[in-house]
Design a protein around this motif. Sequence first.
Motif, PDB file in Angstrom:
ATOM      1  N   THR A 223       6.831   8.614   6.710  1.00 55.55           N
ATOM      2  CA  THR A 223       7.015   8.277   5.360  1.00 55.55           C
ATOM      3  C   THR A 223       7.312   6.973   5.147  1.00 55.55           C
ATOM      4  O   THR A 223       6.775   6.459   4.115  1.00 55.55           O
ATOM      5  CB  THR A 223       8.277   9.366   5.188  1.00 55.55           C
ATOM      6  N   PRO A 224       8.052   6.292   6.097  1.00 56.82           N
ATOM      7  CA  PRO A 224       8.331   4.616   5.493  1.00 56.82           C
ATOM      8  C   PRO A 224       6.922   4.119   5.487  1.00 56.82           C
ATOM      9  O   PRO A 224       6.653   3.257   4.661  1.00 56.82           O
ATOM     10  CB  PRO A 224       9.060   4.260   6.883  1.00 56.82           C
ATOM     11  N   THR A 225       5.993   4.179   6.267  1.00 52.41           N
ATOM     12  CA  THR A 225       4.824   3.759   6.362  1.00 52.41           C
ATOM     13  C   THR A 225       3.851   4.176   5.350  1.00 52.41           C
ATOM     14  O   THR A 225       3.436   2.917   4.361  1.00 52.41           O
ATOM     15  CB  THR A 225       3.747   4.086   7.615  1.00 52.41           C
ATOM     16  N   LEU A 226       3.789   5.335   4.632  1.00 47.14           N
ATOM     17  CA  LEU A 226       3.201   5.831   3.399  1.00 47.14           C
ATOM     18  C   LEU A 226       3.875   5.040   2.161  1.00 47.14           C
ATOM     19  O   LEU A 226       3.119   4.967   1.125  1.00 47.14           O
ATOM     20  CB  LEU A 226       3.270   7.311   3.193  1.00 47.14           C
ATOM     21  N   GLN A 227       5.225   4.929   2.262  1.00 48.57           N
ATOM     22  CA  GLN A 227       5.667   4.228   1.073  1.00 48.57           C
ATOM     23  C   GLN A 227       5.507   2.972   0.788  1.00 48.57           C
ATOM     24  O   GLN A 227       5.592   2.434  -0.457  1.00 48.57           O
ATOM     25  CB  GLN A 227       7.307   4.488   1.399  1.00 48.57           C
ATOM     26  N   GLU A 228       5.018   2.264   1.688  1.00 48.37           N
ATOM     27  CA  GLU A 228       4.589   0.746   1.530  1.00 48.37           C
ATOM     28  C   GLU A 228       3.772   0.718   0.268  1.00 48.37           C
ATOM     29  O   GLU A 228       4.091  -0.462  -0.390  1.00 48.37           O
ATOM     30  CB  GLU A 228       3.885   0.263   2.912  1.00 48.37           C
ATOM     31  N   TYR A 229       2.660   1.647   0.200  1.00 44.56           N
ATOM     32  CA  TYR A 229       1.942   1.325  -0.882  1.00 44.56           C
ATOM     33  C   TYR A 229       1.633   2.619  -1.694  1.00 44.56           C
ATOM     34  O   TYR A 229       0.565   2.814  -2.398  1.00 44.56           O
ATOM     35  CB  TYR A 229       0.411   0.864  -0.298  1.00 44.56           C
ATOM     36  N   ASN A 230       2.741   3.291  -1.591  1.00 42.23           N
ATOM     37  CA  ASN A 230       2.436   4.667  -2.299  1.00 42.23           C
ATOM     38  C   ASN A 230       1.464   5.480  -2.008  1.00 42.23           C
ATOM     39  O   ASN A 230       0.970   6.394  -3.041  1.00 42.23           O
ATOM     40  CB  ASN A 230       2.579   4.267  -3.788  1.00 42.23           C
ATOM     41  N   THR A 340      -7.376   1.471   7.740  1.00 42.46           N
ATOM     42  CA  THR A 340      -6.018   1.635   7.493  1.00 42.46           C
ATOM     43  C   THR A 340      -5.372   0.075   6.828  1.00 42.46           C
ATOM     44  O   THR A 340      -4.131   0.085   6.826  1.00 42.46           O
ATOM     45  CB  THR A 340      -4.753   2.068   8.553  1.00 42.46           C
ATOM     46  N   ASP A 341      -6.244  -0.578   6.526  1.00 45.63           N
ATOM     47  CA  ASP A 341      -5.968  -1.956   6.333  1.00 45.63           C
ATOM     48  C   ASP A 341      -5.013  -2.036   4.879  1.00 45.63           C
ATOM     49  O   ASP A 341      -5.452  -1.095   3.968  1.00 45.63           O
ATOM     50  CB  ASP A 341      -6.887  -3.016   6.064  1.00 45.63           C
ATOM     51  N   PRO A 342      -3.972  -2.783   4.684  1.00 39.36           N
ATOM     52  CA  PRO A 342      -3.306  -2.947   3.487  1.00 39.36           C
ATOM     53  C   PRO A 342      -4.198  -2.877   2.193  1.00 39.36           C
ATOM     54  O   PRO A 342      -3.999  -2.430   1.133  1.00 39.36           O
ATOM     55  CB  PRO A 342      -2.292  -3.927   3.466  1.00 39.36           C
ATOM     56  N   LEU A 343      -4.963  -3.829   2.309  1.00 42.52           N
ATOM     57  CA  LEU A 343      -6.073  -4.116   1.002  1.00 42.52           C
ATOM     58  C   LEU A 343      -6.653  -3.020   0.602  1.00 42.52           C
ATOM     59  O   LEU A 343      -6.917  -2.745  -0.609  1.00 42.52           O
ATOM     60  CB  LEU A 343      -7.296  -5.088   1.619  1.00 42.52           C
ATOM     61  N   LEU A 344      -7.204  -1.676   1.460  1.00 41.64           N
ATOM     62  CA  LEU A 344      -7.680  -0.549   1.046  1.00 41.64           C
ATOM     63  C   LEU A 344      -6.437   0.227   0.704  1.00 41.64           C
ATOM     64  O   LEU A 344      -6.591   1.158  -0.270  1.00 41.64           O
ATOM     65  CB  LEU A 344      -8.341  -0.001   2.131  1.00 41.64           C
ATOM     66  N   ARG A 345      -5.339   0.357   1.319  1.00 40.12           N
ATOM     67  CA  ARG A 345      -4.120   1.537   1.182  1.00 40.12           C
ATOM     68  C   ARG A 345      -3.665   0.989  -0.340  1.00 40.12           C
ATOM     69  O   ARG A 345      -3.197   1.976  -0.841  1.00 40.12           O
ATOM     70  CB  ARG A 345      -3.429   1.251   2.211  1.00 40.12           C
ATOM     71  N   LYS A 346      -3.449  -0.117  -0.800  1.00 39.40           N
ATOM     72  CA  LYS A 346      -2.724  -0.603  -1.851  1.00 39.40           C
ATOM     73  C   LYS A 346      -3.986  -0.558  -3.109  1.00 39.40           C
ATOM     74  O   LYS A 346      -3.398  -0.700  -4.392  1.00 39.40           O
ATOM     75  CB  LYS A 346      -1.932  -1.815  -1.527  1.00 39.40           C
ATOM     76  N   SER A 348      -5.805   0.854  -6.003  1.00 42.86           N
ATOM     77  CA  SER A 348      -5.390   1.951  -6.726  1.00 42.86           C
ATOM     78  C   SER A 348      -6.180   3.331  -6.806  1.00 42.86           C
ATOM     79  O   SER A 348      -5.540   4.157  -6.838  1.00 42.86           O
ATOM     80  CB  SER A 348      -5.104   1.696  -8.357  1.00 42.86           C
ATOM     81  N   SER A 349      -7.416   2.928  -6.608  1.00 47.14           N
ATOM     82  CA  SER A 349      -8.443   4.137  -6.564  1.00 47.14           C
ATOM     83  C   SER A 349      -8.469   4.665  -5.302  1.00 47.14           C
ATOM     84  O   SER A 349      -8.975   5.965  -5.031  1.00 47.14           O
ATOM     85  CB  SER A 349      -9.774   3.713  -6.735  1.00 47.14           C
ATOM     86  N   PHE A 350      -7.660   4.133  -4.127  1.00 53.49           N
ATOM     87  CA  PHE A 350      -7.668   4.735  -2.930  1.00 53.49           C
ATOM     88  C   PHE A 350      -6.289   5.460  -2.442  1.00 53.49           C
ATOM     89  O   PHE A 350      -6.135   5.970  -1.369  1.00 53.49           O
ATOM     90  CB  PHE A 350      -8.164   3.943  -1.691  1.00 53.49           C
ATOM     91  N   THR A 351      -5.223   5.026  -3.298  1.00 54.91           N
ATOM     92  CA  THR A 351      -3.767   5.360  -2.366  1.00 54.91           C
ATOM     93  C   THR A 351      -3.481   6.876  -2.413  1.00 54.91           C
ATOM     94  O   THR A 351      -2.785   7.161  -1.677  1.00 54.91           O
ATOM     95  CB  THR A 351      -2.465   4.842  -3.761  1.00 54.91           C
ATOM     96  N   SER A 352      -4.355   7.708  -3.096  1.00 54.77           N
ATOM     97  CA  SER A 352      -4.154   9.189  -3.177  1.00 54.77           C
ATOM     98  C   SER A 352      -5.091   9.988  -2.212  1.00 54.77           C
ATOM     99  O   SER A 352      -5.210  10.995  -1.907  1.00 54.77           O
ATOM    100  CB  SER A 352      -4.107   9.964  -4.596  1.00 54.77           C
ATOM    101  N   ASP A 353      -6.251   9.295  -1.930  1.00 54.61           N
ATOM    102  CA  ASP A 353      -7.158   9.920  -1.193  1.00 54.61           C
ATOM    103  C   ASP A 353      -7.972   8.765  -0.191  1.00 54.61           C
ATOM    104  O   ASP A 353      -8.448   7.927  -0.450  1.00 54.61           O
ATOM    105  CB  ASP A 353      -8.443  10.190  -2.015  1.00 54.61           C
TER     106      ASP A 353
END
Length: 431
Positions: A223-230, A340-346, A348-353
């Motif tokens: 959960t803490p990791t996922l919360q970083e970029y919603n 898993t790079d933050p650039l992809l995780r944050k 907007s089009s990728f945060t949910s999938d």
Amino acid sequence: MHLGIPRRSDLRPKGKNKPLLPIPSALRSRFKDYSNKRTAIQAILILIIGNYIVNWLFSSSKVKHNFGHLTNQEALQTLQDNHGIYKNEISVGSKYIFPPIEHAPLLRELTLDRLFKNKVNPDNPQEKLYFYSDDDDLNDFNEIKDKSSSEDPLDQSLKAFKEHGRKVFRPSSGKKSPEIVLVTGVDFEKFEQSHLTKIVQNRVDYAHANGYGLYVRWIQEFTPTLQEYNNERNWAKLFILRAAMHAFPHAKYFWYLDQNAFIMRHDIELYSYLLEPKSLEPIMMRDQPIVLPNGAIKTYRKVKAEDMQIVITQTKDGINTDSFIVKNDIYGKGALEFWTDPLLRKYSSFTSDEKDALTHILQWHPVILSKTTIVPGRTICSLHSSNVAEEEDDTLFYQEDDFVVNFKGCDVHHTCELVLDSYWKKQQGTN
């Protein structure tokens, strides 16, 4: 009007260091040739001297300075103390690492507020932010000390939850690491205990039948990791897979299988069935669009099975990450780190999938695409359908004697327990 005839001013020197008269054209060309040759000779001499200096410096060291260390398997398997989430880890000799599933209802009762340290989000007072903690009181075995004098089930489940992520497979002398590790994330808030018990038991039985390792984590642990970029919870599978690679550093392959999938055939050994080059070669879907049906970017035609590091499937909607395999080498790890790079995780089009992020990677990064193969869905992820497939050549939907069934989307229709129970009974009756 100037017609190309030189004027007197053109014959005069235009600078203090210029010759008094223009250099004859014939002589000028000789100087130009000499200058070019001199420049070329200087460049060659610089390269020769530079190469000599570099070789002298490297040859004076006992360590070989080349890029072999990047692909050396022994180097890749070297343990790093700071790789895992936790500084203090618990070494275990069992190759089956999974949490006490009977704690699921207790963890749901505890809620995330007691499972993690937390504070109110200053940007949104209605939301809480959760944090990992490595400062719990530990005993000599890196186990969290009991702070309660009673055998309160809630306290015991809290302790087990905090300890589980610290467990890593470190076999005693004489034991070998499993070459293949089955990985799964389970959600105690989404599914009931009975559902989760069947899923984990299914994994244990298959791993035991084939001599594989097993690594199962609560999705809530991340959960803490996922919360970083919603990020949505389906992103957790990537971090569970990374943790599995840390827990089993000497394994060769990691097979992630989602909690909405069920292994129907325990008699199928994954390496000879799929991963061995002679088995993978004929079923690799070459020149296959990444984005169906007519995407411009396709899998490569002239690639070899032995070079594949990632094995995935597709549905009609695109890439399917409910069941995929990653090889534990420089390319497999690199692709996972990039995924898993933050650039992809944050973005907007990728945060949910996370599937969309992988689709993007395969389209824009040819090195990763060249190491990835798509195989028919029924190979490792047949889709459940309420309708029996009539076409024998169907490559997507489950048919009798298929290896794995995936009942993705059952939560939308609230049929997960019913569907799983039907396959559980069928599998128990045939194995």
